[in-house]
Design a protein around this motif. Structure first.
Motif, PDB file in Angstrom:
ATOM      1  N   SER A 133       0.848  -1.188   0.000  1.00  0.00           N
ATOM      2  CA  SER A 133       0.000   0.000   0.000  1.00  0.00           C
ATOM      3  C   SER A 133       0.885   1.239   0.000  1.00  0.00           C
ATOM      4  N   ILE A 134       0.357   2.317  -0.544  1.00  0.00           N
ATOM      5  CA  ILE A 134       1.087   3.585  -0.630  1.00  0.00           C
ATOM      6  C   ILE A 134       0.211   4.685  -0.048  1.00  0.00           C
ATOM      7  N   ARG A 135       0.799   5.496   0.793  1.00  0.00           N
ATOM      8  CA  ARG A 135       0.077   6.643   1.364  1.00  0.00           C
ATOM      9  C   ARG A 135       0.819   7.939   1.011  1.00  0.00           C
ATOM     10  N   PRO A 136       0.119   8.858   0.362  1.00  0.00           N
ATOM     11  CA  PRO A 136      -1.139   8.688  -0.375  1.00  0.00           C
ATOM     12  C   PRO A 136      -0.881   8.095  -1.753  1.00  0.00           C
ATOM     13  N   ARG A 137      -1.919   7.619  -2.414  1.00  0.00           N
ATOM     14  CA  ARG A 137      -1.756   6.988  -3.723  1.00  0.00           C
ATOM     15  C   ARG A 137      -1.483   8.022  -4.817  1.00  0.00           C
ATOM     16  N   ARG A 138      -2.001   9.220  -4.648  1.00  0.00           N
ATOM     17  CA  ARG A 138      -1.806  10.275  -5.653  1.00  0.00           C
ATOM     18  C   ARG A 138      -1.199  11.484  -4.965  1.00  0.00           C
ATOM     19  N   VAL A 145       5.788  10.611   0.625  1.00  0.00           N
ATOM     20  CA  VAL A 145       5.186   9.317   0.282  1.00  0.00           C
ATOM     21  C   VAL A 145       5.697   8.263   1.264  1.00  0.00           C
ATOM     22  N   ASN A 181       4.753   1.437 -10.653  1.00  0.00           N
ATOM     23  CA  ASN A 181       4.111   0.346  -9.917  1.00  0.00           C
ATOM     24  C   ASN A 181       5.071  -0.184  -8.854  1.00  0.00           C
ATOM     25  N   TYR A 182       4.594  -0.225  -7.608  1.00  0.00           N
ATOM     26  CA  TYR A 182       5.407  -0.653  -6.471  1.00  0.00           C
ATOM     27  C   TYR A 182       4.908  -1.997  -5.941  1.00  0.00           C
ATOM     28  N   VAL A 197       1.075  -1.955  -6.724  1.00  0.00           N
ATOM     29  CA  VAL A 197       0.183  -0.823  -6.486  1.00  0.00           C
ATOM     30  C   VAL A 197       0.811   0.405  -7.122  1.00  0.00           C
ATOM     31  N   LEU A 199       1.692   4.374  -8.015  1.00  0.00           N
ATOM     32  CA  LEU A 199       1.870   5.722  -7.468  1.00  0.00           C
ATOM     33  C   LEU A 199       1.771   6.706  -8.622  1.00  0.00           C
ATOM     34  N   ASP A 200       0.872   7.664  -8.486  1.00  0.00           N
ATOM     35  CA  ASP A 200       0.665   8.674  -9.527  1.00  0.00           C
ATOM     36  C   ASP A 200       1.195  10.007  -9.021  1.00  0.00           C
TER      37      ASP A 200
END
Length: 361
Positions: A133-138, A145, A181-182, A197, A199-200
């Motif tokens: 999971s990534i916080r935040p995704r965008r 990040v 993509n991570y 997941v 990351l943008d």
């Protein structure tokens, strides 16, 4: 007497239990989905016995009854387990390509020439799936990040990948090149990675430029198309065109259009000047460098034709005169010159003919 008999029976039972035994090196395993695990195991039996068969079982509820089911008869384990032990004392088992349904209790059984024995204890296997999971995704360029990898296994050392390449820091300040993509994995098992997941990373327009569909030197009345290009995420959604006159000493700019394409169907002298494109998205805006357009008056076609005819005449006339002189008959003067006389006079260069003189008698 009864107490002595009970003690003797207990001692005998302990001796028998010590001789017949199954020992697991670890009774609690935690593994990642897609990986492999090995149950370390050993067993003992009396020296006068010999082992004929071994097998591993899984504890399962069938019709509400807890049963031990041999792995070899379960279709989901076909070609996924291997007995690494022997028929002496080693009873180790390897399970491959673990799935979440493999979670449960496992038992060992062996049969000698006189008795069959099941392990009283069991091995418990917990299969967990890595969840990235990534916080935040965008984020926008410059934002913080954090990468997180969830697993039920205790404190494994996690490593991260971006588009297949190792990421050294799970926390960073986002740059444009960090988009991708991570996925995460346990360091000891890099080949088994979580689902990726994305990351943008958003950023304002970069490298804004103007493309002109023809030479920047234009004739009045011709058409020209200017196109604005930029790199941005999200893509630029607003374009504004600015113009500064070539004939004005002022540096003021005028807005002359909007949209990615500026189309001037018929240019005039007044269109001479510099043009700038401004690209904008929800993150920010940027401008292009100046593009200079120069417009010249159109030459009238009749003038062009007249000039062309004069040039042709000047080039051809000397050739015609020379040709004509060669073709015309020669004049009398030219003939006399060839005969040696000029304007009735004898040519002094020729000798006069001697005539005889007659004398009277």
């Amino acid at each position: 007497m009864i107490k002595v008999l009970i003690c003797l029976l207990l001692q005998q039972a302990e001796k028998v239990s010590a001789v017949w035994s199954v020992t697991f090196e670890n009774q609690d395993y935690c593994a990642v989905k897609g990986s492999s695990v090995e149950f370390k195991c050993s067993y003992n039996y009396p020296d006068d016995e010999s082992v004929r068969e071994t097998a591993w079982y899984k504890g399962m509820l069938q019709d509400g009854i807890w049963e031990r089911v041999k792995l070899s008869v379960l279709p989901t384990y076909k070609n996924r387990f291997a007995y690494r032990g022997d028929h002496v004392h080693n009873c180790s088992l390897v399970l491959q390509d673990l799935q979440e349904d493999d979670t449960g209790y496992y038992y060992f059984w062996f049969d000698t020439n006189r008795f069959g024995r099941n392990s009283k204890q069991s091995v418990y296997l917990s299969v967990t799936e890595l969840k990235a999971s990534i916080r935040p995704r965008r984020v926008s360029a410059g934002d913080n990040v954090t990468l997180e990898c969830g697993t039920d296994c205790q404190s494994p050392r996690i490593i991260w990948f971006r588009n297949g390449h190792i990421v050294t820091q799970p926390e960073f300040r986002a740059k444009i090149q960090d988009a991708g993509n991570y996925s995460c994995a346990i360091e000891e098992l890099k080949s088994v990675q979580s689902d990726p997941v994305a990351l943008d990373v958003w950023y304002s327009p970069l490298n804004v430029s103007v493309e002109v569909n023809r030479s920047s030197l234009l004739l009045a009345g011709s058409s020209v198309i200017l196109t604005c290009r930029s790199a941005a995420n999200p893509a630029a959604d607003t374009y504004t065109w600015w113009y500064s006159s070539y004939f004005s000493n002022s540096s003021s700019e005028l807005q002359v259009g909007s949209g990615q394409v500026l189309n001037i169907a018929s240019v005039e002298l007044a269109h001479s000047g510099t043009y700038i494109c401004q690209a904008k998205n929800r993150v920010g805006q940027s401008r292009s460098a100046e593009v200079l357009l120069t417009v010249e008056e159109t030459v009238h076609p009749f003038i062009v034709l007249a000039v062309g005819i004069i040039v042709i005449i000047l080039l051809v006339l000397p050739v015609v005169v020379i040709w004509a002189r060669k073709r015309l008959p020669h004049s009398d003067a030219d003939k006399e010159v060839r005969d040696g006389t000029v304007l009735g006079k004898k040519n002094p260069s020729k000798k006069q003919e001697m005539k005889p003189v007659s004398h009277g008698v």
